[in-house]
Write a protein that holds these residues in place. Sequence first.
Motif, PDB file in Angstrom:
ATOM      1  N   TRP A 154      40.003  47.103  43.478  1.00 44.20           N
ATOM      2  CA  TRP A 154      40.975  46.079  43.873  1.00 44.20           C
ATOM      3  C   TRP A 154      41.749  46.502  45.118  1.00 44.20           C
ATOM      4  N   PHE A 178      47.879  36.282  51.409  1.00 46.73           N
ATOM      5  CA  PHE A 178      48.151  35.888  50.028  1.00 46.73           C
ATOM      6  C   PHE A 178      47.098  36.444  49.075  1.00 46.73           C
ATOM      7  N   GLU A 179      45.821  36.355  49.487  1.00 45.25           N
ATOM      8  CA  GLU A 179      44.756  36.882  48.640  1.00 45.25           C
ATOM      9  C   GLU A 179      44.870  38.400  48.502  1.00 45.25           C
ATOM     10  N   GLU A 205      47.613  40.122  48.588  1.00 40.09           N
ATOM     11  CA  GLU A 205      48.728  40.383  47.672  1.00 40.09           C
ATOM     12  C   GLU A 205      48.263  40.304  46.219  1.00 40.09           C
ATOM     13  N   LYS A 206      47.448  39.299  45.911  1.00 41.68           N
ATOM     14  CA  LYS A 206      46.935  39.165  44.545  1.00 41.68           C
ATOM     15  C   LYS A 206      46.051  40.358  44.172  1.00 41.68           C
ATOM     16  N   LEU A 263      48.234  43.386  43.512  1.00 43.60           N
ATOM     17  CA  LEU A 263      48.900  43.247  42.216  1.00 43.60           C
ATOM     18  C   LEU A 263      47.927  43.532  41.077  1.00 43.60           C
ATOM     19  N   GLN A 264      46.666  43.101  41.246  1.00 45.37           N
ATOM     20  CA  GLN A 264      45.652  43.382  40.232  1.00 45.37           C
ATOM     21  C   GLN A 264      45.399  44.889  40.140  1.00 45.37           C
ATOM     22  N   GLU A 310      48.299  46.411  38.363  1.00 43.78           N
ATOM     23  CA  GLU A 310      48.238  46.132  36.928  1.00 43.78           C
ATOM     24  C   GLU A 310      47.258  47.076  36.239  1.00 43.78           C
ATOM     25  N   THR A 361      56.838  38.502  44.855  1.00 47.78           N
ATOM     26  CA  THR A 361      55.952  39.675  44.851  1.00 47.78           C
ATOM     27  C   THR A 361      56.595  40.851  44.132  1.00 47.78           C
ATOM     28  N   ARG A 388      56.899  40.217  40.451  1.00 47.02           N
ATOM     29  CA  ARG A 388      55.625  40.423  39.756  1.00 47.02           C
ATOM     30  C   ARG A 388      55.355  41.915  39.584  1.00 47.02           C
TER      31      ARG A 388
END
Length: 500
Positions: A333, A347-348, A350-351, A354-355, A358, A380, A383
């Motif tokens: 990731w 934006f992608e 950032e996701k 974050l994944q 996680e 952000t 999250r």
Amino acid sequence: LWHREWSLAEQMWFYFRQETLPVLVPWLALRAVADGVAAFAAVKGMGPLAQWSEIGVSVLFFFALLYLFPLWIALTLGAIPLEPGALRGRIERLIDRTAARFRNVLLWRTGGARVLNAAVVGVVPATRFCILSDTLLETLPPDETEAVVAHELGHVIGRHLPVYLAFVFLFMGISVAIFAAVPADLAENYLFSLPVLAVLTLVFWPGIFGMVNRVMEDEADLYSAELVGDPEPLIRALSRMAASVGSGRASGSWRHRNVDERVGRVRTLAANPRAAALFHKRVRVLRWSVALAAAAAVILSVHVSLPAVWTRDAGLELARAAAEGDTENPDAWTLYGKVLIRRGMVFEAEKAFLQALEADPGRRDVRDFLRAMPGAKGATLARMAEIFISAGWFDDAHRIAADLRSSGDTASALLVEAELALTPGSRAIPNPYHDPASAERLSREFLAAGRSVKAYAILVRSLACQGRLPDASEALAEARRHFPDDVSLRKLADTLYNRN
């Protein structure tokens, strides 16, 4: 030669205003537009279109600058229209004999500096000026001034200004092709790119452009002799100007030959019409050669850049496949997020980060990436705090809440603090911030200023944790009135019903 009464500061300001400011401001404006478009495209998640949008808008703005640049030059030089009179009439009659068109003839007020110069600025006739310095008019008699103006007209008649523009595109095309042909990491390394760009600049401008420019100056001298009908006025003007500024007849520059060489060439060509015609023909060939070279360089730069874009697209797909094929792998990731960043897909990215966080909340590099993201505040960071709370990294979540408060994002800080106070932790990892009453207070403080499903959910759960089930049911009913279609509130209602 400077005005003898000027201080050093006055001299430096004159040099900056006359030499640096005219170029610096348009360049900064062009960079600001390019960077602004790039930032906008990145924030909007335009991805592969970001780079092309930046290039397209920059090119359009560049051509707009071509139209406005002469107006800016006239402003920075403090130039004003040359007053009507015998000299202006003589210059206008000379211009009328040619196909050249000008917006105006301007007087460059140098403020006492001995700047003997004349210039034509502007590719577009609507904003093209012929500029003469006041010292030039004070030093030269009318016939020599006319010869100097004829020289400047020669640059327009000979279409030299588009050649100078072609050199800009030639330089840009070569630069882009060179940096696109090397690996991206190497091209973005300043220890490599700056020396390469410096060497390229020195070879290209003083070397190649300087050689071509000297030929253009020779043709402008010849045009002056042809327009005036005699090379001697220009020869006398060149000699007088060299003597006036103390540079000497044997002193030249990378853009101009010395006076003796120029005098010898213009006399030889003016005395031999056949040689003059052949010289004009050779310069036309040179002009077309530069134009074709510029076009080829631009095409080459696009040709070399496209495979790099396709390669980056392929790398993007490979990184996405690796991340989605192993969702619990933080390295996959993280790599995917880095590739997305390079493609401008903020934006992608950032996701993806974050994944990765996680999957492994302890990844410091991922935390740094997320904090450095454009607009990495509010949602952000909140999250990130959720991930830390779920993983039992309560101190890290508390620090994020403090950062949010210090940045002025009180609303996001309240939600993070409320969720942190609501989470009990475990026997192995106790939560020192666990306090359902504080969670209730913080969520109510948030709801006093605005509404959100998450704030209502925290309020309901905090009331239930305190054993105040009727109050929890009342808060849940209020939440469902405001958000009747929210699925999470329905699930929370089922949980509360079972608890009752």
